[in-house]
Design a protein around this motif. Structure first.
Motif, PDB file in Angstrom:
ATOM      1  N   UNK B 206       0.830  -1.219   0.000  1.00 14.12           N
ATOM      2  CA  UNK B 206       0.000   0.000   0.000  1.00 14.12           C
ATOM      3  C   UNK B 206       0.858   1.260   0.000  1.00 14.12           C
ATOM      4  N   UNK B 207       1.916   1.204   0.798  1.00 18.26           N
ATOM      5  CA  UNK B 207       2.813   2.363   0.900  1.00 18.26           C
ATOM      6  C   UNK B 207       3.492   2.640  -0.455  1.00 18.26           C
ATOM      7  N   UNK B 208       3.989   1.575  -1.097  1.00 23.67           N
ATOM      8  CA  UNK B 208       4.682   1.770  -2.378  1.00 23.67           C
ATOM      9  C   UNK B 208       3.711   2.161  -3.491  1.00 23.67           C
ATOM     10  N   UNK B 209       2.475   1.680  -3.395  1.00 21.51           N
ATOM     11  CA  UNK B 209       1.465   2.088  -4.385  1.00 21.51           C
ATOM     12  C   UNK B 209       1.235   3.597  -4.291  1.00 21.51           C
ATOM     13  N   UNK B 210       1.180   4.076  -3.061  1.00 23.44           N
ATOM     14  CA  UNK B 210       0.976   5.523  -2.858  1.00 23.44           C
ATOM     15  C   UNK B 210       2.172   6.306  -3.416  1.00 23.44           C
ATOM     16  N   UNK B 211       3.366   5.808  -3.181  1.00 24.65           N
ATOM     17  CA  UNK B 211       4.552   6.499  -3.721  1.00 24.65           C
ATOM     18  C   UNK B 211       4.509   6.515  -5.251  1.00 24.65           C
ATOM     19  N   UNK B 212       4.133   5.371  -5.833  1.00 19.93           N
ATOM     20  CA  UNK B 212       4.093   5.293  -7.307  1.00 19.93           C
ATOM     21  C   UNK B 212       3.142   6.344  -7.866  1.00 19.93           C
ATOM     22  N   UNK B 213       1.997   6.500  -7.235  1.00 17.07           N
ATOM     23  CA  UNK B 213       1.025   7.514  -7.693  1.00 17.07           C
ATOM     24  C   UNK B 213       1.601   8.917  -7.510  1.00 17.07           C
ATOM     25  N   UNK B 214       2.170   9.157  -6.336  1.00 19.78           N
ATOM     26  CA  UNK B 214       2.705  10.493  -6.051  1.00 19.78           C
ATOM     27  C   UNK B 214       3.835  10.864  -7.016  1.00 19.78           C
ATOM     28  N   UNK B 215       4.628   9.883  -7.377  1.00 21.21           N
ATOM     29  CA  UNK B 215       5.801  10.196  -8.201  1.00 21.21           C
ATOM     30  C   UNK B 215       5.435  10.571  -9.636  1.00 21.21           C
ATOM     31  N   UNK B 216       4.180  10.289 -10.019  1.00 20.18           N
ATOM     32  CA  UNK B 216       3.747  10.680 -11.363  1.00 20.18           C
ATOM     33  C   UNK B 216       3.793  12.192 -11.548  1.00 20.18           C
ATOM     34  N   UNK B 217       3.565  12.908 -10.471  1.00 19.26           N
ATOM     35  CA  UNK B 217       3.546  14.371 -10.582  1.00 19.26           C
ATOM     36  C   UNK B 217       4.815  15.000  -9.996  1.00 19.26           C
ATOM     37  N   UNK B 218       5.745  14.147  -9.571  1.00 20.81           N
ATOM     38  CA  UNK B 218       6.933  14.669  -8.881  1.00 20.81           C
ATOM     39  C   UNK B 218       7.894  15.357  -9.846  1.00 20.81           C
ATOM     40  N   UNK B 219       8.608  16.331  -9.313  1.00 22.10           N
ATOM     41  CA  UNK B 219       9.656  17.026 -10.068  1.00 22.10           C
ATOM     42  C   UNK B 219      10.883  17.143  -9.191  1.00 22.10           C
ATOM     43  N   UNK B 220      12.039  17.440  -9.759  1.00 18.79           N
ATOM     44  CA  UNK B 220      13.208  17.654  -8.901  1.00 18.79           C
ATOM     45  C   UNK B 220      13.003  18.873  -8.005  1.00 18.79           C
ATOM     46  N   UNK B 221      13.580  18.860  -6.800  1.00 14.99           N
ATOM     47  CA  UNK B 221      13.444  20.033  -5.917  1.00 14.99           C
ATOM     48  C   UNK B 221      14.279  21.184  -6.453  1.00 14.99           C
ATOM     49  N   UNK B 222      13.967  22.418  -6.029  1.00 13.15           N
ATOM     50  CA  UNK B 222      14.835  23.534  -6.421  1.00 13.15           C
ATOM     51  C   UNK B 222      16.224  23.361  -5.809  1.00 13.15           C
ATOM     52  N   UNK B 223      17.241  23.771  -6.545  1.00 11.29           N
ATOM     53  CA  UNK B 223      18.625  23.687  -6.042  1.00 11.29           C
ATOM     54  C   UNK B 223      18.786  24.570  -4.801  1.00 11.29           C
ATOM     55  N   UNK B 224      19.561  24.098  -3.838  1.00 15.18           N
ATOM     56  CA  UNK B 224      19.812  24.919  -2.652  1.00 15.18           C
ATOM     57  C   UNK B 224      20.268  24.109  -1.462  1.00 15.18           C
ATOM     58  N   UNK B 225      20.332  24.789  -0.315  1.00 11.29           N
ATOM     59  CA  UNK B 225      20.686  24.138   0.953  1.00 11.29           C
ATOM     60  C   UNK B 225      19.398  23.834   1.702  1.00 11.29           C
ATOM     61  N   UNK B 226      19.239  22.576   2.133  1.00 10.13           N
ATOM     62  CA  UNK B 226      18.000  22.190   2.818  1.00 10.13           C
ATOM     63  C   UNK B 226      18.317  21.394   4.083  1.00 10.13           C
ATOM     64  N   UNK B 227      17.374  21.428   5.011  1.00 13.68           N
ATOM     65  CA  UNK B 227      17.358  20.424   6.060  1.00 13.68           C
ATOM     66  C   UNK B 227      16.668  19.202   5.469  1.00 13.68           C
TER      67      UNK B 227
END
Lengths: 463, 430
Positions: B206-227
């Protein structure tokens, strides 16, 4: 008494004949790997035979799916029992309305890799001395070296494939030499390795002096290297870096078992532009002398080259028997398994970009600010999303067309495969193949591969 | 050939100072699927005897250890192989160490599941059905690989040590596809366990199914320094640098930066790391009653509140360094911290990273980098899926400000905080 797999020829042919009385297709593959490894480190030494892997895997096709049984008990009665048990399990599942496996042309051939110097003829003491003197030479070169290692490896693999129409035997030999250093100062540590691997014998046991010199110089640079600022840059990939790029970009993505599982976007892009027109890329197990070359694959397919990209157009995938059968694709010699205990997958062999026309000087000439990337460490690709990650130890700054000697480490390239490939504007005129690679599928299934290419100039996102 | 016959033969070879032999039996059942269909069903049976020989000798008034090894399979006899092994051993000049002595009782650790070993075909089919009947909106099962193995180790050495253990291992590798022809994504999941009851596949699917769906709209994060908050798969290799640096081999070879009773990081701002090697966690993949030399491993407090306390070392490196042998680093146990996961999510923005293409900190330098495969950019109440781009840094810098969640999790060889927050990480993205 030790059973040599070549002597199983007639027994396996009989067993395959018997199995095919009950199943639509059967084959047997006997594999035997042996060799030796000598390692001399700063504080330790090892000289050992490689753990021998000797066994047989029987394959049957039920008309629906494959079934296999593998054993390392080579006594004739045990092989017979293994084959019979497998057929018994398959019998109830047989269907004759499914795809039909073409057994290919009648072939009965033996193939041997030639060597100038037989590894077995060299006394072990000499091999240890070779590694010791290489290690001492590296160690003496720089006081910051806290640990050095030199290694000699010889691997001999004998394989016998038997099916209704084929009896194929190959005796493959490869020799590898590696040097590895760790340097430390009061705050940091750095590590780097170099080496080569080729088909053949002891003639390949020593590393050239210039490779060792470069190892020490570059490791010292890395010890003081800073991290570069992430961003898009003009880049030049060294031949080794280009090789890893080839392997990750359209190597994994063109393994057609991934097409079958709808896990590779490449399936939808055959005959479409995916790279700069300057790009030509091949996979070939028939490349003479290279460490991942062979004469036939683990499903009896004779070795030949496959052009993956032709002038920027994606042309052909790399097939194993199952995916070629299901997808009606041309068989290429890419059905490979880690050992007899593992399943066959579509796998790369020697994968490389073809040289172009530019010299390194021409590539550097009009770069106002960028990096030359060397010493790749590892890479990953996402065949479905075409994301790619290439990691390396060494990025040297380029300013106003000149290498400045300022080094950053480590370096990571991430991006979208076609975008990176389309950004290639120059292709070097000399190709080098790196022989040290091993390749996994997912998190396992390790097989010998090589990759290479010429220098490539492109734009890439570095981190 | 029997294990005892090989041992008797090795005992009769006068030149040997010591020897050890391990009988390794492996019986594995494998099932491969593509979509709803079976692709391959495999049975693999192997047995081998791994022999290691040692001889000590004097040269220039110094004692050296020569050593070599060989493997026997099928009808192989030790006599023909010992000749070349002795030749190799005579040329090797290592520092001597001694093999472990017999142990009256090895610790009982749960690593064997009798019901799975008895009928692996039943459990393969059971898992296959779980996978093909799994249903989640917009998700298709692309392929799977299911392995069930039974492994038996029997070890004897020249000191009279005799050790046996059995293990089972169940592995499920699955790939989900999400989306449609216009935009399709995939995700690969892997679960391994010793005991079948620990597999508990449904929540993972179930967890991986949710990730698979979410990743369809995912993009790389903006470049920078993050926590950055590391969680799930990202935890499995997060401590590899510390494991390597804390090992006897690193100290002996001169590349360990850790010194006993000294801080691993000077004046860290965040929470202090406490790291334990635990070989006794029931069902964990790195739990074992004895190691490759027959040594009974020990639980070791390696790092306590940022102070390096004890090295892990097998018998060889322990003897070389003059320390107590503990066995190599086993399961990673990390003490939880003072903050809840929710608290770690602020101040915004924070990257919550769950899966990388690879994340393998360099054991010598501590440098790390990883391409993001599943992650979220958390900004207050907003949770934006991210994929692509990469993080990079060094462990020494990462440890300057680090926080551990109060909530804990147990993975195949990890037990500790559910999430680890590392401040000021370089991210190369959009």
């Amino acid at each position: 008494m030790v059973i040599m797999i070549k002597t199983l020829n007639f027994l396996l042919a009989d067993l395959v004949f018997d199995m095919e009385k009950k199943v639509p297709y059967a084959s047997a593959l006997a594999m035997e790997t042996e060799g030796e490894k000598v390692t001399v480190e700063t504080h330790e030494q090892k000289a050992e035979p490689l753990p021998p892997q000797r066994g047989v895997v029987f394959t049957v096709f039920t008309g629906r799916h494959f079934m296999e049984a593998a054993t390392n008990d080579l006594r004739p009665e045990m092989l017979k029992k293994t084959a019979q048990d497998l057929v018994k399990k398959a019998e109830d599942l047989i269907r004759y309305d499914g795809p039909v496996i073409d057994p290919g042309e009648m072939t009965d051939q033996e193939f041997y890799v030639q060597r100038q110097i037989k590894n077995e003829d060299i006394p072990l003491a000499r091999k240890i001395d070779l590694c010791q003197s290489c290690k001492d030479r590296v160690e003496r070169a720089d006081k910051r070296i806290t640990s050095a290692l030199c290694q000699y490896l010889f691997v001999r693999t004998r394989e016998l494939f038997v099916s209704r129409h084929k009896k194929l035997y190959q005796d493959l030999k490869r020799t590898q030499a590696v040097a590895f250093v760790v340097m430390c100062n009061s705050e940091r540590a750095a590590q780097l390795h170099t080496g080569h691997a080729y088909q053949g014998g002891y003639e390949h046991a020593a590393l050239p002096e210039e490779k060792l010199d470069k190892l020490i110089t570059d490791c010292a640079s890395i010890l003081y290297a800073e991290r570069l600022n992430p961003g898009y840059y003009d880049c030049i990939f060294s031949p080794a870096f280009a090789g890893m790029f080839a392997h990750e970009a359209f190597g994994h993505g063109m393994e057609t078992d991934m097409f079958l599982k709808h896990r590779a976007k490449g399936a939808e892009y055959i005959n479409k532009q995916v790279a700069s027109p300057l790009v030509n890329m091949f996979d070939s197990p028939a490349l003479p002398g290279q460490a991942a070359s062979f004469f036939f694959d683990h499903e009896g397919q004779p070795a030949s080259e496959t052009q993956i990209i032709e002038n920027g157009i994606l042309k052909s995938g790399l097939t194993d028997l199952n995916s070629a059968l299901r997808l009606n694709l041309r068989r290429t010699a890419n059905g490979r398994r880690e050992s007899f205990t593992h399943k066959v997958y579509a796998r790369m062999t020697n994968t490389y970009f073809v040289p172009g026309k530019n010299s390194l000087e021409e590539m550097l000439k009009d770069i106002s600010f960028g990096y030359l990337l060397e010493h790749p460490s590892n890479g990953m690709e996402d065949p479905k999303g075409w994301g790619i990650q290439l990691e390396g130890y060494y990025a040297e700054e380029i300013r106003d067309g000149q290498l400045t000697g300022k080094v950053y480490s480590p370096v990571i390239v991430t991006g979208y495969v076609p975008e990176l490939l389309k950004s290639i504007t120059m292709v070097g005129d000399k190709m080098e193949i790196g022989g040290l690679g091993m390749c996994g599928k997912g998190h396992k299934e390790w097989v010998k591969v090589t990759d290479g290419g010429p220098y490539l100039r492109l734009k890439a996102r570095l981190g | 050939m029997l294990l005892s016959e090989i041992a008797d033969y090795l005992s009769s070879v006068k030149e040997l100072t010591a020897w050890e032999v391990t009988q390794l039996e492996r019986r594995e059942s494998q099932l491969y699927t593509v979509f709803q269909d079976v692709e391959n069903i495999r049975e693999v049976t192997t047995e081998e005897f791994q022999v290691r020989i040692y001889l000590t000798y004097e040269r220039n008034a110094r004692s050296f250890l020569g050593e070599s090894s060989f493997v026997l399979t099928g009808d192989d006899l030790p006599r023909p192989k010992i000749k070349s092994a002795l030749e190799m051993a005579r040329l090797i000049a290592n520092q001597p160490f001694s093999l472990p002595v017999p142990v009256s009782v090895y610790p009982a650790i749960q690593t064997f599941d009798a019901k799975v070993a008895l009928d692996p075909a039943y459990y393969l089919e059971h898992i296959r059905k779980d996978l093909i009947t799994f249903s989640s909106p917009g998700i298709r099962s692309s392929s799977s690989e299911i392995f069930i193995a039974e492994i038996t180790y029997n070890l004897l050495n020249s000191n009279g040590l005799c050790a046996s253990r059995k293990e089972t291992e169940t592995m499920v590798d699955f790939v989900f596809l999400a989306g449609n022809k216009d935009k399709e994504g995939e995700i690969e999941g892997l679960k391994r366990c010793r005991l079948y009851d620990d597999l508990n596949l449904a929540p993972t699917l179930n967890q991986y199914a949710a990730y698979a769906r979410d990743m369809l709209t995912a993009e790389p994060p903006p470049t920078g320094l993050y926590d950055v908050i590391f969680a799930e798969e990202a935890l499995d290799t997060f401590f590899n640098y510390f494991i390597a640096q804390a090992g006897g081999q690193a100290a002996y070879q001169g590349w360990s930066q850790f010194k006993e009773n000294e801080p691993i990081m000077t004046n860290p701002k965040g929470e202090r790391l406490t790291l334990i090697s635990d070989p006794f966690l029931p069902g964990s993949m790195k739990s074992k009653s004895f190691d490759e030399n027959g040594l009974a491993p020990e639980k070791v407090l390696v790092i306590e509140n940022n102070i390096f306390r004890n090295r892990t070392a097998n018998k060889r490196y322990a003897d070389y360094l003059g320390i107590k042998p503990t066995g190599n680093f086993a399961n990673v146990v990390v003490s939880p911290g003072d903050y809840s996961l929710k608290e770690l999510m602020s101040p915004a923005p924070v990257l919550h990273l769950l899966k990388f293409s690879t994340f393998e900190p360099n054991p010598v330098t501590g440098a790390f980098s990883g391409e993001i495969r599943v992650g979220y950019l958390i900004d207050g109440d907003k949770r934006v899926p991210i994929k692509g781009g990469s993080i990079s840094g060094t462990m020494s810098k990462a440890m300057q400000e680090i926080y551990f969640s109060q909530e804990t999790t147990k993975r195949e060889s990890y037990s500790g905080p559910l999430a680890i927050k590392v401040c000021n990480v370089n991210v190369a993205g959009r």
